[in-house]
Design an enzyme around this catalytic site. Structure first.
Site, PDB file in Angstrom:
ATOM      1  N   THR A   9       0.819  -1.213   0.000  1.00 15.11           N
ATOM      2  CA  THR A   9       0.000   0.000   0.000  1.00 15.11           C
ATOM      3  C   THR A   9       0.856   1.268   0.000  1.00 15.11           C
ATOM      4  O   THR A   9       1.862   1.341   0.688  1.00 15.11           O
ATOM      5  CB  THR A   9      -0.875   0.000   1.267  1.00 15.11           C
ATOM      6  OG1 THR A   9      -1.696  -1.162   1.229  1.00 15.11           O
ATOM      7  CG2 THR A   9      -1.749   1.236   1.344  1.00 15.11           C
ATOM      8  N   GLY A  29       2.618  -2.671   8.674  1.00 16.28           N
ATOM      9  CA  GLY A  29       2.959  -2.928  10.065  1.00 16.28           C
ATOM     10  C   GLY A  29       4.392  -3.406  10.185  1.00 16.28           C
ATOM     11  O   GLY A  29       4.962  -3.965   9.228  1.00 16.28           O
ATOM     12  N   GLU A  88      -6.195  -5.356   4.100  1.00 12.45           N
ATOM     13  CA  GLU A  88      -6.307  -6.526   3.212  1.00 12.45           C
ATOM     14  C   GLU A  88      -7.501  -6.411   2.270  1.00 12.45           C
ATOM     15  O   GLU A  88      -8.119  -7.416   1.920  1.00 12.45           O
ATOM     16  CB  GLU A  88      -6.368  -7.827   4.009  1.00 12.45           C
ATOM     17  CG  GLU A  88      -5.197  -8.049   4.942  1.00 12.45           C
ATOM     18  CD  GLU A  88      -3.839  -7.892   4.282  1.00 12.45           C
ATOM     19  OE1 GLU A  88      -3.713  -8.261   3.111  1.00 12.45           O
ATOM     20  OE2 GLU A  88      -2.923  -7.367   4.937  1.00 12.45           O
TER      21      GLU A  88
END
Lengths: 675, 675
Positions: free
Chosen positions: A154, A193, A437
């Site tokens: 992303t 993350g 997701e």
């Protein structure tokens, strides 16, 4: 500090006795809680193993969640890293790899409050997309935390639309290297993350350029921080994206690459490679980059999402039999709030949903394991169905669990909003899963696109995969229900759901076709049908979940008591879905208004049936108190004592604020002469 | 730190230019934004005053919200107290009291991020329930913050059920004092804002005992902390209840009273008093304790709740024209996400809702002001209708705004979950309003109880108050709609909503009566109808809101352009409500399936109409950037730059974590020899 005597029910530490109201609920269970736990867990041996593993976690103070609700973002990050490293030590001691079934019990016991979850995605992406040599090189390092990886897909300006990602990787035949670049701010990787403060490496998705030609998005392993001093690698800018709604323990990060070079071997090459002379070789489907996402979507459902709803149900149902409020009967004591029909209406359909999704997940895992093996061996036949099924189910399951956790929170009144209830943590955590997701609306539309194709195949007389075979059935006749009892026949409600799914898809597809035939360009027509296409995809997913629940109940023939209560839950789930979407079923007259009144009556009656087993049904999820980390939801039900004792630990009661001395004291002088 | 050149769109500080995509949206507005702002604000003069007041706030660094998302609970509390005290200074300088219209602009500019909101409830309760002498004594002290008060009603074990509150106040004729006690842990006051760390005084609700007899719940002014050193008063235990989902700036607290004595004069005595000899004198209705709650409910809607939805709409609509993602047309640039029908479907009905609720609130305020004056003068006639109306509207408006803020958050994709978007703050703040000042389900049922009584009055041929007069109309015939255009006639949809509200109430009331006639006790029968009674109360409130929107639009005859766009919004609000609850309208065949298809078509067409004015419509709410405090929602639309720059300020990027040195560095050594 004041203390009540025994008659005031205050104890200086929480008693071991179970609250009598909660105790009474357990005495009347219609089934064995232990047996149901075993059924949910796939067998009795698992239960014992799981409990042993959970005990390993709960005994170790490193894993304590006692301070969780009182920590800053920095403190939570540090604690999460410490937990992850300790967990790894334990796993290495025991020789357990990530893929051992026991490992998932560790994660369950930790409740997601641990670092390096995206490191797992990093590993999974190498396992799915890497060559055997790449796997042999990187996986052992990642397994031992000798490197920490992240999955950098992303970007600040792009999430959903993978083709729009802007990071570039340009191959230079003279140096045999790729050069990676972030061409503008919107191309900065954003959100991954474990990236903000931990990761040394990343699987970076970038547009591949060779000799001026763009070959689209590909995955590359990039070192982003030094292994010696953890400083950013040359050309790398990396940091933390700051506070979020929850996930404070995770260092979601940003990553900017300026002329960062990596060797040719660092492009993950199971399905495509660049040869030394710059020749581009492709072995797989264009859709292969979806594979890591499918893996992650399937995993997140059982690791994070469904347990969040199960925990929220556990907390709110237990609290609802301890909390007494108002009187049902003017002459009696105050009533347990779960005895109010409105409270049952909030919580019990969620309990049915938690079971429905648990069983659905079991099915998806089986389906997925088979497909994954085939795909990695180069057989892509099942990819479209697997992608469509996991997309729609990811979307509807995260929607259900998010809405459900919120209802549970609100159903606990004011105390639900206290962080100490555990519910704000569960809600905000699961809410994010509606977006990460894959945005749910986009995912529903991917499922819808697949369904529209399948419907066209049906009309052309071509075969369709099993999950959509129902589209070829005819939709004649009306529902023949005459009594409430008729509505408890699975065939009846399954057919109602099938009809509805089929009708909504046909309506949307017909509108799409009509628009195209009237001259609209296809993309315009598609956009104008998307609200209805999303409805159709949801109806399809709901039909599949109802059908799977029915099938699961039917197979429980060796567990008569459990089969009986599961049948009630299945009925409740199905009838609640009709009750909540009456228009979809009334629209074409398949169900009449009078029949709908029977649905309402039958549904409301079922609430009372499930009510009496509500506590055993949440007990069967078998979460430990440490896992729930809730002042409202503990097994013993000592709600008010825990709220009071936990509140004492808050830093707001332990730190003196300057607010009084600096701002208030001077003002209060004005009242001294007057009071 | 790396910097892009201009072609990469990165700037070291946010530019003053407006993002071109956002600019383009404003160029095509069909109406004057300034005029609409004035209409919303009740007149052009107000707008100028408001902006000047907001500027006073924004110029003062004490009121800065720059660090808001990075602060601990302690820091936020301290900042909130500092702000409240500074605000008070400014108000005293200018001679503005709380009730001056200007004051509300201060609160608007502060966005609720300020202490002593419950101090206002403390004051309001004295003003509503106190004698003239009590008002003269306490209000000046409270006005100047010489004392800080809180409103201590809710207990650990009781919120909704006021009669169940357990705190006692016993009168002793020999000392002329009341003695207050917390008899057990569940009786501890729990949740009151400003109590945990600030308040010196509290209005405590307690069961009044005189000579062994209980006279029910009454309000008492109790000093809880010393004015000299702020230590708890004798017999008082007080503290903070710890972390919550948001509201970290508020010191929600607990309070335990052990033989705390107060003089006879401290019982608030406008409606009841205890004379020196112990004689109990009552002047008002039993329901008078609801008055403070009605005041607070009405106030919270415009101070906290409706603005939260308006701000969430502003942020998400602006972001949705700056964010481009995927392609609508394969040959064109990526599309603004607001051009996707699914995004319109999420946001535009909320925009219509924000306007509908704004206008509803204006009506309620007028209705309430009249009723409040009558009640304080001892005329209780309007209390039941006022209570029923404000209960139902508080519930439905907080439900709408909470659901809406969540949709806005999720509609911004991943960035919505960043605290820097401002949306998590707005969502979690408004979500709590579904519970505080009355649990929504309980409030809907209070409205339902009133409606059932009114329906019985209609059947008995008795007169009914204006807000329920529609129940006496007959429900014959079918909807005669034949075209989409028919659906844009307010009479048509108003009648559909009226029919639905009337039918749902009749159905629930008939079931209730049938159960009672078949021998069920009344309380059992009532409980078994509550799910349907809540539905009926919601339908009633929705009808009222639609009707009020229609009436408001009709009155805008001097503002042709604004009337036109408001009419579109009113249509959208009404048709979206039908589209979202089709079953309610299809059930009795009043609307047919074919007509419902027209509703869908008409509703979807309206989305495209509102789409083109969406940005001007949110601009008209006229929130400053400081007020929104959102990296996504600023007026200039520089979304990505702001996210990046704000993230730099996060403590996670400014503090070094021990996690690396302590836990990770030793592990990474293992990779050094291999990479």
């Amino acid at each position: 500090m004041a203390q009540w005597n025994r008659s005031g029910y205050f104890r200086s530490s929480v008693s071991r006795d179970v609250n009598p109201d909660l105790k009474a609920e357990r005495r009347t269970a219609s089934f064995s809680v232990e047996r149901l736990t075993a059924v949910l867990d796939g067998g009795a041996d698992n239960t014992r193993t799981r409990r042993a593993m959970e005990a390993v976690i709960h005994r170790d103070p490193v894993f304590s969640r006692e301070k969780q609700y009182f920590q800053s973002q920095n403190e939570r990050y540090e604690a999460a890293v410490r937990k992850a490293v300790r967990l790894k030590e334990k796993m290495l001691q025991r020789g357990w790899t990530e893929n051992r079934p026991e490992t998932k019990y560790f994660y369950r016991a930790l409740g997601g409050d641990v670092a390096f979850n995206v490191h797992r995605v990093f590993k999974n992406s190498i396992l799915a997309l890497g060559t055997d040599e790449q796997i042999a090189k990187w996986i052992p390092l990642a397994e031992k935390y000798h490197i920490i990886g992240t999955y950098a897909q992303t970007e600040l300006g792009h999430g959903t639309f993978l083709r729009g990602l802007e990071t570039t990787a340009t191959f230079d035949t003279s140096t045999q290297e790729f050069t990676l670049n972030t061409p503008r701010i919107s191309a900065m990787k954003w959100w991954p993350g474990d990236l903000g403060r931990s990761a040394t490496h990343a699987v970076v998705f970038a547009q591949l350029y060779v000799k001026g030609e763009c070959y689209g998005l590909h995955p590359f392993i990039v070192q982003i921080r030094s292994l010696r001093d953890h400083l950013p690698a040359p050309g790398v800018t990396v940091g933390d994206i700051g506070p979020k709604m929850n996930f404070e323990h995770i260092d979601n990060g940003y990553l900017m690459l300026q002329s960062v070079t990596i060797p040719r071997e660092n492009m993950l090459g199971r399905f495509s490679q660049v040869l030394p002379d710059g020749t581009y070789v492709k072995r797989g489907s264009d859709k292969i980059n979806y594979l890591t996402m499918i893996v992650t979507r399937v995993e997140m459902l059982w690791v994070e999402v469904i347990p969040a709803l199960q925990k929220a149900c556990t907390i709110s149902v237990r609290y609802s039999v301890v909390r007494r409020q108002s009187k049902l009967n003017p002459g009696e004591a105050e009533a347990k709030i779960l005895d109010y029909q409105t409270q049952q209406q909030k919580l019990l359909p969620l309990l049915a949903t938690a079971y429905a999704l648990h069983f659905m997940n079991a099915y998806v895992n089986k389906f997925y394991s088979k497909g994954y093996t085939e795909i990695r061996e180069g057989n892509f036949d099942s990819l479209p169905e697997l992608h469509a099924l996991t997309s729609g189910l990811k979307a509807i399951i995260t929607d259900y669990c998010t809405a459900g956790a919120e209802v549970c929170l609100r159903a606990c009144g004011g105390h639900g909003y206290s962080a100490l209830s555990g519910l704000p943590f569960l809600y905000t955590k699961v809410a994010a899963s509606c977006t990460y997701e894959g945005d749910n609306t986009v995912l529903f539309l991917q499922t819808a696109r697949y369904l529209v194709k399948c419907l066209a195949a049906v009309h052309a007389g071509q075969p369709t995969p099993p999950s959509v075979a129902y589209l070829s059935l005819t939709n004649s006749g009306k529902c023949w229900v005459r009594t409430e009892a008729d509505l408890l026949k699975p065939d009846i409600y399954a057919e109602a759901y099938r009809r509805r799914a089929s009708r909504l898809l046909s309506t949307a597809a017909a509108k799409l076709q009509a628009l195209i035939q009237s001259g609209a360009e296809e993309y315009v027509a598609w956009n104008r049908c998307t609200v209805q296409l999303v409805q159709a995809a949801k109806a399809h997913c709901q039909y599949i979940i109802v059908k799977n629940f029915i099938d699961t109940v039917e197979k429980l023939t060796n567990e008569a008591e459990i089969q009986k209560i599961m049948k009630h839950l299945c009925d409740l789930f199905a009838l609640h879905g009709i009750f909540s979407n009456t228009g979809d079923f009334l629209h074409d007259g398949y169900i009449s208004g009078d029949q709908m009144d029977l649905v309402t009556a039958s549904y409301l009656d079922l609430l009372a049936v499930i009510r009496s087993d509500a506590v055993p049904l949440v007990d069967a999820f078998d979460f430990t108190d440490e896992n729930l980390n809730s002042a409202l939801g503990s097994y013993d039900g000592h709600v008010y004592q825990r709220l009071y004792e936990w509140a004492q630990k808050s830093p707001t009661n332990q730190q003196v604020s300057r607010a009084y001395e600096s701002y208030l004291k001077p003002l209060f002088q004005g009242a001294l002469s007057k009071l």
